[in-house]
Write an enzyme that holds these catalytic residues in place. Structure first.
Site, PDB file in Angstrom:
ATOM      1  N   GLU A 125       0.696  -1.292   0.042  1.00 59.58           N
ATOM      2  CA  GLU A 125      -0.138  -0.009  -0.014  1.00 59.58           C
ATOM      3  C   GLU A 125       0.875   1.026   0.019  1.00 59.58           C
ATOM      4  O   GLU A 125       0.615   2.271   0.842  1.00 59.58           O
ATOM      5  CB  GLU A 125      -0.984  -0.014   1.041  1.00 59.58           C
ATOM      6  CG  GLU A 125      -1.955  -1.066   1.090  1.00 59.58           C
ATOM      7  CD  GLU A 125      -2.895  -1.231   2.182  1.00 59.58           C
ATOM      8  OE1 GLU A 125      -2.411  -0.479   3.284  1.00 59.58           O
ATOM      9  OE2 GLU A 125      -4.040  -2.117   2.342  1.00 59.58           O
ATOM     10  N   ASN A 151       2.106  -5.116  -3.187  1.00 60.72           N
ATOM     11  CA  ASN A 151       0.758  -5.534  -3.038  1.00 60.72           C
ATOM     12  C   ASN A 151      -0.029  -4.356  -2.771  1.00 60.72           C
ATOM     13  O   ASN A 151       0.494  -3.370  -2.027  1.00 60.72           O
ATOM     14  CB  ASN A 151       0.730  -6.212  -1.891  1.00 60.72           C
ATOM     15  CG  ASN A 151      -0.713  -7.054  -1.558  1.00 60.72           C
ATOM     16  OD1 ASN A 151      -1.064  -7.900  -2.361  1.00 60.72           O
ATOM     17  ND2 ASN A 151      -1.170  -7.014  -0.178  1.00 60.72           N
ATOM     18  N   HIS A 189     -10.367  -6.053  -2.319  1.00 60.34           N
ATOM     19  CA  HIS A 189     -11.457  -5.992  -1.650  1.00 60.34           C
ATOM     20  C   HIS A 189     -12.734  -5.042  -2.429  1.00 60.34           C
ATOM     21  O   HIS A 189     -12.771  -4.048  -2.414  1.00 60.34           O
ATOM     22  CB  HIS A 189     -11.247  -5.083  -0.514  1.00 60.34           C
ATOM     23  CG  HIS A 189     -10.170  -5.790   0.539  1.00 60.34           C
ATOM     24  ND1 HIS A 189     -10.243  -6.839   0.999  1.00 60.34           N
ATOM     25  CD2 HIS A 189      -8.772  -5.554   0.655  1.00 60.34           C
ATOM     26  CE1 HIS A 189      -8.960  -7.300   1.993  1.00 60.34           C
ATOM     27  NE2 HIS A 189      -8.055  -6.410   1.427  1.00 60.34           N
ATOM     28  N   GLU A 228      -6.495 -10.549  -1.382  1.00 60.09           N
ATOM     29  CA  GLU A 228      -7.115 -10.503  -0.241  1.00 60.09           C
ATOM     30  C   GLU A 228      -8.450 -10.335  -0.486  1.00 60.09           C
ATOM     31  O   GLU A 228      -9.370  -9.533  -0.026  1.00 60.09           O
ATOM     32  CB  GLU A 228      -6.777  -9.261   0.311  1.00 60.09           C
ATOM     33  CG  GLU A 228      -5.444  -9.072   0.873  1.00 60.09           C
ATOM     34  CD  GLU A 228      -4.825  -7.799   1.595  1.00 60.09           C
ATOM     35  OE1 GLU A 228      -5.768  -7.063   2.059  1.00 60.09           O
ATOM     36  OE2 GLU A 228      -3.726  -7.678   1.635  1.00 60.09           O
ATOM     37  N   ASP A 231     -12.456 -10.295  -1.003  1.00 58.75           N
ATOM     38  CA  ASP A 231     -13.765 -10.366  -0.456  1.00 58.75           C
ATOM     39  C   ASP A 231     -14.577  -9.472  -1.239  1.00 58.75           C
ATOM     40  O   ASP A 231     -14.043  -8.309  -1.853  1.00 58.75           O
ATOM     41  CB  ASP A 231     -13.658  -9.954   0.987  1.00 58.75           C
ATOM     42  CG  ASP A 231     -13.029  -8.726   1.470  1.00 58.75           C
ATOM     43  OD1 ASP A 231     -12.824  -7.961   0.540  1.00 58.75           O
ATOM     44  OD2 ASP A 231     -12.464  -8.320   2.740  1.00 58.75           O
TER      45      ASP A 231
END
Ligand code: XIL
Length: 303
Positions: free
Chosen positions: A128, A170, A207, A236, A238
């Site tokens: 990030e 990432n 996400h 990650e 979702d």
């Protein structure tokens, strides 16, 4: 095959994993689903800087080791998460700056990657580092203020400490090919490849929710990064929602990864809805009682 991990393995040796919390490894509903369905683990919090170096130069690997041992004893891959990040820093690091912080960050990378050398398939070396919104700028942080080359310095230190781990960048909100943040990360990876900075992979957190929905150009994003000569992973995943709509989005994500040869695996950010960091949300593949959701069936049938 009849499970996510085994089906992914049949698709060109891909993996299907989950973020795992060490504290949940004693929950039998959780471990029953985890052990049956998945073949890769990312520690959800246990390898972050505040967990592994709570006091400067005093390392604690107890909880991370529990997760690594759970995975490696079953032959699963581990994604280390994460060596350098602006968030979840221990207090001592939050208060540092300049050359002292740069040295402390590189020491952290060296010691943690060195401790786990041989056990980690891939490391999220840097997490990030780019800002949201237009412009494609770096995120302001204490690490960024040590100099724009902090990212490549972290990658070089990681390569020296563990020459066999794949080294990844990432981030989130890098899924939509038209967004400035995506293009900025793309240019960084292109630059690293051209200059020989060691980078092997790019993780897309993915996400997905109403603010950053699954984009129809997701496959273009994955394939464009892969064309730079890096592997890509969905790290990650979702997806906010429920029922058929959610199931269809999971199917699209799986199909996009399968369409890109260098998309080597998918990790969901948790196992059951009640394990999710999205409190009150239902973004994952299993209900709290371990039952499979429609999103699970769509995912398995796409694999
Ligand atoms: C989250 C964890 O799931 C939470 O338990 C924790 O409180 C905060 O961090 N992007 C990342 C992950 O890279 O490390 C974050 O994990 C979710 C967003």
């Amino acid at each position: 095959a009849t499970t996510l991990g085994a089906s992914a393995a049949e698709r060109g040796g891909r993996y299907f994993g989950a973020a795992v919390a060490a504290s949940k490894l004693s929950d039998s509903v959780y471990t029953t689903v985890l052990n049956r369905e998945f073949n890769q683990i990312t520690p959800e919090n246990e390898m972050k800087i505040d967990a592994t170096e709570p006091q400067q130069n005093q390392f604690n690997f107890t909880n991370a080791d529990r997760i690594v041992n759970h995975a490696t004893s079953r032959g699963w891959k581990v994604r280390g998460h994460t060596l350098a990040w602006h968030s979840q820093q221990p207090g001592w690091m939050q208060n540092m700056s300049g050359t002292a912080l740069r040295s402390a960050m590189l020491n952290h990378v060296t010691r943690v990657a060195g401790y786990y050398a041989g056990k980690i398939d891939s490391w999220d070396v840097v997490n990030e580092a780019y800002a949201d919104g237009n412009g494609g700028a770096r995120r302001d942080s204490n690490l960024q203020r040590t100099g724009n080359d902090w990212i490549e310095a972290a990658f070089r230190a990681a390569r020296t400490a563990d020459p066999n781990a794949k080294l990844c960048y990432n981030d989130y909100n890098t899924d939509n090919w038209t967004w400035d943040k995506t293009q900025a990360v793309y240019r960084m990876v292109q630059d690293f490849k051209q200059r020989g900075v060691p980078i092997d992979c790019v993780g897309f957190q993915s996400h997905f929710n109403s603010g950053s929905p699954y984009p129809s150009n997701y496959r273009t994003t994955l394939s464009s990064f892969a064309a730079l000569g890096v592997d890509v992973q969905i790290t990650e995943l979702d997806i906010e929602g429920s029922g058929t709509t959610q199931a269809n989005t999971y199917r699209n994500v799986v199909n996009d990864c399968l369409a890109v040869a260098r998309c080597s695996g998918i990790t969901t950010w948790g196992v059951r809805d009640c394990d999710s960091w999205r409190s009150g949300g239902t973004p994952l593949l299993f209900e709290c009682n371990g039952n499979k959701k429609p999103a699970y069936d769509a995912t398995l049938s796409a694999l």
